[in-house]
Design a protein around this motif. Structure first.
Motif, short mmCIF file in Angstrom:
data_model
loop_
_atom_site.label_atom_id
_atom_site.label_comp_id
_atom_site.label_asym_id
_atom_site.label_seq_id
_atom_site.Cartn_x
_atom_site.Cartn_y
_atom_site.Cartn_z
N LEU A 1 12.44 6.59 -6.14
CA LEU A 1 12.71 5.35 -6.03
C LEU A 1 12.15 4.67 -4.88
O LEU A 1 12.23 3.41 -4.63
N ALA A 2 11.31 5.26 -3.97
CA ALA A 2 10.55 4.92 -2.86
C ALA A 2 9.56 3.57 -3.19
O ALA A 2 9.66 2.66 -2.19
N GLN B 1 12.28 20.34 -7.26
CA GLN B 1 13.02 19.11 -7.96
C GLN B 1 13.64 18.33 -6.82
O GLN B 1 13.58 17.19 -7.14
N LEU B 2 13.96 18.86 -5.81
CA LEU B 2 14.80 17.96 -4.92
C LEU B 2 13.44 17.07 -4.15
O LEU B 2 13.73 15.80 -3.79
N ALA B 3 12.31 17.77 -3.96
CA ALA B 3 11.23 17.13 -3.34
C ALA B 3 10.90 15.64 -4.44
O ALA B 3 10.48 14.72 -3.88
N GLN B 4 11.02 16.04 -5.68
CA GLN B 4 10.51 14.89 -6.54
C GLN B 4 11.51 13.96 -6.63
O GLN B 4 11.15 12.58 -6.48
N ALA C 1 0.82 -1.14 0.18
CA ALA C 1 -0.06 0.11 -0.01
C ALA C 1 0.90 1.35 0.09
O ALA C 1 0.49 2.26 -0.79
N LEU C 2 2.15 1.34 0.76
CA LEU C 2 2.78 2.45 0.82
C LEU C 2 3.29 2.58 -0.54
O LEU C 2 3.76 3.82 -1.09
N ALA C 3 3.79 1.72 -1.35
CA ALA C 3 4.28 1.67 -2.76
C ALA C 3 3.31 2.29 -3.58
O ALA C 3 3.81 3.34 -4.39
N GLY C 4 2.15 1.83 -3.62
CA GLY C 4 1.05 2.60 -4.35
C GLY C 4 0.70 4.08 -3.90
O GLY C 4 0.50 4.78 -4.78
N HIS D 1 1.83 9.77 -5.16
CA HIS D 1 2.23 10.98 -4.86
C HIS D 1 3.23 11.58 -5.79
O HIS D 1 3.11 12.58 -6.19
N ASN D 2 3.76 10.50 -6.17
CA ASN D 2 4.97 10.95 -7.47
C ASN D 2 4.57 11.41 -8.51
O ASN D 2 4.58 12.57 -9.41
N ASP D 3 3.27 10.74 -9.07
CA ASP D 3 2.51 11.17 -10.26
C ASP D 3 2.07 12.61 -9.95
O ASP D 3 2.19 13.29 -10.96
#
Length: 276
Positions: free
Chosen positions: A136-137, A128-131, A21-24, A29-31
């Motif tokens: 890779l999380a 950009q750093l936040a991205q 679930a965390l990966a999802g 979040h990244n998207d």
């Protein structure tokens, strides 16, 4: 208390299910972060993404605690897995800090100069750093889930059937989806699959979708090309996550061995044997 007041309490998620679930969640979040183009009016959006990153950090630490609560033998693989999850928590927290600082800078600039259309210095770099910090999380979460699933199964074997009836191509596609590697796009009336290693086929995804193991999140992933439409992210359903959890518990597949070379046949004797 009467029987009418009794009800079934669902089982809490396992550490492996928490990590999937965390990966999802991190992929989602990244998207969202990748689709955002910060402007001088983006302070509310930056704040929302900062809150999202903070929640990811909390979720990761909760997963670590769930692993500890299992009281498994602290093998090297298990220790590495929990450290990796803690790193996800730390990186998510740092991403939240960068996004919060970017939000504060944009807010301050807007108050000082309401007509300002440019971003303050350093805001783009913070964004950009936040991205990058959480890119890779999802893979890290799935890698940790794999180690924990195998260690749990080794200590407490279970006869799960969540992967029964699924072809190897379907299992591979589910694993790629869990890692945040699969999107779909439409062009000229046709659908295309984009996956990290190109191994996922559209027919496989259609089969998994028909079985209720994956769903599409329309227009939530980065476009395939600059200026193009956003792509559809492929995500696991609860049943799909259960199948992946069962898959991760399996021992790693042995590398395919090279086919054995056949020895040349011994020559047949057609005439009388020679005397020595």
């Amino acid at each position: 208390m009467t029987d009418d007041l009794l009800f079934d309490v669902p089982e809490p998620p396992t550490p492996v299910e928490r990590l999937l679930a965390l990966a999802g969640d991190v992929t989602r979040h990244n998207d969202a972060l990748n689709l955002l183009r910060p402007t001088a009016t983006s302070a509310p959006a930056l704040g929302a993404h900062a809150d999202s990153a903070t929640q990811l950090a909390h979720t990761a630490l909760t997963a670590v605690q769930a692993v500890h609560d299992q009281q498994l033998y602290a093998s090297a693989d298990l220790i590495d897995a929990t450290v990796r999850i803690k790193q996800v928590a730390y990186l998510s927290g740092e991403a939240a800090r960068h996004l919060t600082e970017a939000q504060a800078a944009v807010t301050a600039a807007a108050l000082a100069n309401p007509g300002l259309s440019e971003l303050p210095d350093g805001t783009v770099e913070q964004f950009q750093l936040a991205q990058e910090l959480t890119t890779l999380a999802p893979e890290a979460a799935v890698e940790s889930a794999t180690a924990i699933a195998r260690e749990t199964h080794r200590r407490r074997p279970s006869t799960t059937t969540a992967t029964d009836g699924l072809a190897s191509a379907e299992l591979g596609a589910l694993h790629a989806v869990a890692r945040g590697h699969v999107v779909m796009a439409r062009s000229q009336g046709r659908e295309y699959v984009h996956s990290r290693n190109g191994s996922v086929r559209i027919n496989t995804l259609r089969s998994l979708e028909g079985k209720g193991l994956i769903v599409r999140a329309p227009a939530t992933a980065l476009p395939a090309f600059h200026g193009g439409p956003a792509q559809d992210r492929i995500r696991l359903t609860a049943r799909g996550a259960a199948a992946v959890a069962a898959l991760l518990a399996l021992p790693p597949a042995a590398p395919a061995s090279a086919p054995a070379r056949s020895l040349p046949a011994a020559p047949t004797t057609t005439g009388p044997a020679r005397s020595r």
